[in-house]
Motif scaffolding. Structure first.
Motif, PDB file in Angstrom:
ATOM      1  N   PRO A   1      34.623   4.837  -2.428  1.00  0.00           N
ATOM      2  CA  PRO A   1      34.959   3.418  -2.312  1.00  0.00           C
ATOM      3  C   PRO A   1      34.137   2.560  -3.273  1.00  0.00           C
ATOM      4  N   THR A   2      34.707   1.432  -3.656  1.00  0.00           N
ATOM      5  CA  THR A   2      33.966   0.451  -4.429  1.00  0.00           C
ATOM      6  C   THR A   2      33.084  -0.357  -3.486  1.00  0.00           C
ATOM      7  N   PHE A   3      32.163  -1.128  -4.057  1.00  0.00           N
ATOM      8  CA  PHE A   3      31.311  -1.965  -3.228  1.00  0.00           C
ATOM      9  C   PHE A   3      32.152  -2.988  -2.456  1.00  0.00           C
ATOM     10  N   GLY A   4      33.182  -3.516  -3.106  1.00  0.00           N
ATOM     11  CA  GLY A   4      34.072  -4.469  -2.436  1.00  0.00           C
ATOM     12  C   GLY A   4      34.798  -3.843  -1.255  1.00  0.00           C
ATOM     13  N   GLN A   5      35.214  -2.598  -1.413  1.00  0.00           N
ATOM     14  CA  GLN A   5      35.868  -1.906  -0.301  1.00  0.00           C
ATOM     15  C   GLN A   5      34.904  -1.683   0.851  1.00  0.00           C
ATOM     16  N   MET A   6      33.656  -1.352   0.527  1.00  0.00           N
ATOM     17  CA  MET A   6      32.668  -1.168   1.581  1.00  0.00           C
ATOM     18  C   MET A   6      32.414  -2.468   2.329  1.00  0.00           C
TER      19      MET A   6
ATOM     20  N   GLY B   1      23.674 -25.985  11.036  1.00  0.00           N
ATOM     21  CA  GLY B   1      22.761 -26.662  11.945  1.00  0.00           C
ATOM     22  C   GLY B   1      22.091 -25.787  12.967  1.00  0.00           C
ATOM     23  N   THR B   2      22.763 -24.741  13.421  1.00  0.00           N
ATOM     24  CA  THR B   2      22.167 -23.840  14.410  1.00  0.00           C
ATOM     25  C   THR B   2      22.779 -22.455  14.287  1.00  0.00           C
ATOM     26  N   GLY B   3      22.084 -21.462  14.796  1.00  0.00           N
ATOM     27  CA  GLY B   3      22.609 -20.108  14.718  1.00  0.00           C
ATOM     28  C   GLY B   3      21.512 -19.102  14.470  1.00  0.00           C
ATOM     29  N   THR B   4      21.924 -17.901  14.080  1.00  0.00           N
ATOM     30  CA  THR B   4      20.991 -16.812  13.834  1.00  0.00           C
ATOM     31  C   THR B   4      21.323 -16.153  12.504  1.00  0.00           C
ATOM     32  N   VAL B   5      20.304 -15.894  11.707  1.00  0.00           N
ATOM     33  CA  VAL B   5      20.478 -15.179  10.450  1.00  0.00           C
ATOM     34  C   VAL B   5      19.783 -13.823  10.584  1.00  0.00           C
ATOM     35  N   VAL B   6      20.506 -12.773  10.269  1.00  0.00           N
ATOM     36  CA  VAL B   6      19.942 -11.423  10.298  1.00  0.00           C
ATOM     37  C   VAL B   6      20.042 -10.845   8.902  1.00  0.00           C
ATOM     38  N   ARG B   7      18.923 -10.360   8.375  1.00  0.00           N
ATOM     39  CA  ARG B   7      18.922  -9.761   7.050  1.00  0.00           C
ATOM     40  C   ARG B   7      18.325  -8.366   7.160  1.00  0.00           C
ATOM     41  N   VAL B   8      19.056  -7.369   6.680  1.00  0.00           N
ATOM     42  CA  VAL B   8      18.570  -5.990   6.751  1.00  0.00           C
ATOM     43  C   VAL B   8      18.808  -5.299   5.424  1.00  0.00           C
ATOM     44  N   ARG B   9      17.948  -4.330   5.132  1.00  0.00           N
ATOM     45  CA  ARG B   9      18.165  -3.434   3.995  1.00  0.00           C
ATOM     46  C   ARG B   9      18.846  -2.174   4.522  1.00  0.00           C
ATOM     47  N   CYS B  10      19.834  -1.709   3.788  1.00  0.00           N
ATOM     48  CA  CYS B  10      20.575  -0.521   4.225  1.00  0.00           C
ATOM     49  C   CYS B  10      20.743   0.432   3.049  1.00  0.00           C
ATOM     50  N   PRO B  11      20.220   1.636   3.133  1.00  0.00           N
ATOM     51  CA  PRO B  11      20.442   2.617   2.062  1.00  0.00           C
ATOM     52  C   PRO B  11      21.931   2.878   1.884  1.00  0.00           C
ATOM     53  N   MET B  12      22.350   3.101   0.654  1.00  0.00           N
ATOM     54  CA  MET B  12      23.780   3.275   0.380  1.00  0.00           C
ATOM     55  C   MET B  12      24.384   4.423   1.171  1.00  0.00           C
ATOM     56  N   HIS B  13      23.640   5.521   1.384  1.00  0.00           N
ATOM     57  CA  HIS B  13      24.235   6.650   2.110  1.00  0.00           C
ATOM     58  C   HIS B  13      24.553   6.268   3.559  1.00  0.00           C
ATOM     59  N   LYS B  14      23.799   5.317   4.115  1.00  0.00           N
ATOM     60  CA  LYS B  14      24.121   4.845   5.462  1.00  0.00           C
ATOM     61  C   LYS B  14      25.251   3.821   5.429  1.00  0.00           C
ATOM     62  N   PHE B  15      25.256   2.975   4.404  1.00  0.00           N
ATOM     63  CA  PHE B  15      26.330   1.996   4.247  1.00  0.00           C
ATOM     64  C   PHE B  15      27.674   2.711   4.120  1.00  0.00           C
ATOM     65  N   LEU B  16      27.661   3.868   3.454  1.00  0.00           N
ATOM     66  CA  LEU B  16      28.900   4.621   3.237  1.00  0.00           C
ATOM     67  C   LEU B  16      29.453   5.227   4.528  1.00  0.00           C
ATOM     68  N   THR B  17      28.651   5.267   5.587  1.00  0.00           N
ATOM     69  CA  THR B  17      29.172   5.803   6.853  1.00  0.00           C
ATOM     70  C   THR B  17      30.225   4.889   7.462  1.00  0.00           C
ATOM     71  N   LEU B  18      30.342   3.654   6.964  1.00  0.00           N
ATOM     72  CA  LEU B  18      31.404   2.758   7.425  1.00  0.00           C
ATOM     73  C   LEU B  18      32.774   3.205   6.921  1.00  0.00           C
ATOM     74  N   LYS B  19      32.788   4.011   5.870  1.00  0.00           N
ATOM     75  CA  LYS B  19      34.061   4.445   5.279  1.00  0.00           C
ATOM     76  C   LYS B  19      34.809   5.344   6.255  1.00  0.00           C
ATOM     77  N   PRO B  20      36.080   5.034   6.545  1.00  0.00           N
ATOM     78  CA  PRO B  20      36.870   5.902   7.425  1.00  0.00           C
ATOM     79  C   PRO B  20      36.976   7.316   6.868  1.00  0.00           C
ATOM     80  N   ALA B  21      36.956   8.295   7.736  1.00  0.00           N
ATOM     81  CA  ALA B  21      37.037   9.695   7.303  1.00  0.00           C
ATOM     82  C   ALA B  21      38.339   9.990   6.567  1.00  0.00           C
ATOM     83  N   SER B  22      39.393   9.197   6.860  1.00  0.00           N
ATOM     84  CA  SER B  22      40.693   9.423   6.226  1.00  0.00           C
ATOM     85  C   SER B  22      40.701   9.001   4.759  1.00  0.00           C
ATOM     86  N   LYS B  23      39.715   8.191   4.351  1.00  0.00           N
ATOM     87  CA  LYS B  23      39.642   7.745   2.958  1.00  0.00           C
ATOM     88  C   LYS B  23      38.825   8.749   2.158  1.00  0.00           C
ATOM     89  N   LYS B  24      39.472   9.496   1.282  1.00  0.00           N
ATOM     90  CA  LYS B  24      38.805  10.571   0.543  1.00  0.00           C
ATOM     91  C   LYS B  24      38.154  10.081  -0.749  1.00  0.00           C
TER      92      LYS B  24
END
Length: 360
Positions: A57-62, A31-54
């Motif tokens: 990652p799969t898409f599900g892990q990301m 009924g109410t709220g905000t929707v945000v939709r963005v395109r994100c290149p995979m190399h930027k999406f991968l920056t979410l991966k912790p440095a300790s994870k060598k």
């Protein structure tokens, strides 16, 4: 939504993005709220991966990393149920993952080692704000290890503005010194609240840090130094824990003497000191204490205490290694040492305990 319409802003990010009013609710759920939709290149999406994870990652892990980031960034607002967050991540093949963010990502405070200050109204130089603050020592936990790992990168001060995380890992910037490794469990969470933007500390444009040249940031750091005590080093904390254990043992029935740093191997004038020496009607109990986790060599230190007592003609009933936790390697060595005998032919009796088990 009462007028059955929603507002849409679309295009490259710009302060003057065109806005249009469109009939209906669009993709807004509930009924109410905000929707945000963005395109994100995979190399930027991968920056979410912790440095300790060598591993790659799969898409599900990301998508899981994104979920944890949102749980952390908006933790205070999720905790207070100010809103809910639903997200869907879709890759270029059309595969999707996501769901509702069900809870805040919070630190796991050690029992009795978190202090929460009452909300404080102050002025950082731009108008009145309210500062909410809690600080103390945290545990390592798999449930929140994505951000609260009790290491140098995640320790220190965490700054939030109106519930949203802005910057974490601040220590040198506030106290003017590097964090000692033994202080890695220290965490201070500071949330600055105000509905007046000019009253709040200035942030970088990406909302991923405070502006160091802002006078309000300097005033905030001064407030933190005035109201949050610097974390003590592990060595100092260890002495404090031993003193608390000594006081507790002194109150037990049958105890004749409790001494911290008791001299052992006096027959050889070696001046070796045990962390805690407890003499009771049942015999002598020795303690080797570690504020954090124990190591195998700590058991050999304890064995030296035991052998020193025997050399001084004192019979040891038990020798105890106390720490926050004991790895399997220590437990395995304990079993091996307890198969051996001291120089008078009596079996060793080493034991493990934790501060939690001792009620400290």
């Amino acid at each position: 939504m009462a007028n059955d319409r929603y507002q849409r802003a679309e295009g490259p990010y710009d302060i003057h993005m065109p806005v249009s009013m469109i009939p209906g609710s669009g993709e807004v759920a509930g009924g109410t709220g905000t929707v945000v939709r963005v395109r994100c290149p995979m190399h930027k999406f991968l920056t979410l991966k912790p440095a300790s994870k060598k591993e790659e990652p799969t898409f599900g892990q990301m998508a899981a990393y994104l979920r944890e980031t949102l749980r952390y960034t908006y933790a205070n607002l999720l905790r207070d149920k100010a809103f809910t967050i639903c997200f869907t991540a879709v890759d270029k093949s059309g595969a999707s993952d996501g769901g509702e963010i069900t809870g805040a990502l919070e630190p796991n405070w050690r029992d009795g080692q978190m202090t929460e200050l009452p909300p404080v109204e102050t002025d950082l130089g731009g108008g009145p704000v309210t500062i909410c603050c809690r600080y103390g020592s945290i545990r390592r936990s798999k449930e929140n290890a994505f951000y609260y790992r009790a290491n140098m990168a995640s320790s220190g001060a965490e700054i939030r503005i109106n519930g949203r995380a802005i910057q974490h890992g601040l220590y040198n910037e506030i106290w003017g010194k590097a964090l000692h490794p033994s202080q890695n469990r220290f965490l201070a969470q500071i949330d600055i609240l105000s509905d007046q933007a000019e009253a709040l500390p200035d942030t970088k444009s990406a909302k991923n840090g405070l502006r160091e040249d802002d006078a309000k940031v300097a005033a905030l750091f001064s407030w933190i130094r005035a109201n949050i005590p610097e974390p003590i080093k592990e060595e100092g904390r260890e002495q404090m824990l031993v003193q608390m254990l000594a006081e507790k043992k002194s109150a037990e029935s049958g105890v004749l003497r409790v001494s911290t740093e008791k001299n052992l191997y006096q027959c050889l004038n070696l001046q070796i000191k045990s962390d805690l020496f407890v003499s009771s009607t049942e015999g002598v109990t020795l303690f080797e204490a570690k504020a954090g986790g124990s190591k195998a060599e700590d058991l050999y230190q304890l064995r030296m205490y035991h052998d020193g007592c025997v050399a001084d003609d004192m019979e040891v009933r038990e020798a105890v290694l106390i720490a926050q936790r004991h790895p399997d390697t220590v437990r395995a060595l304990l079993t091996e040492l307890n198969r051996q005998k001291d120089k008078k032919g009596r079996p060793y009796h080493f034991a493990l305990t934790t501060w939690d088990e001792e009620g400290i």
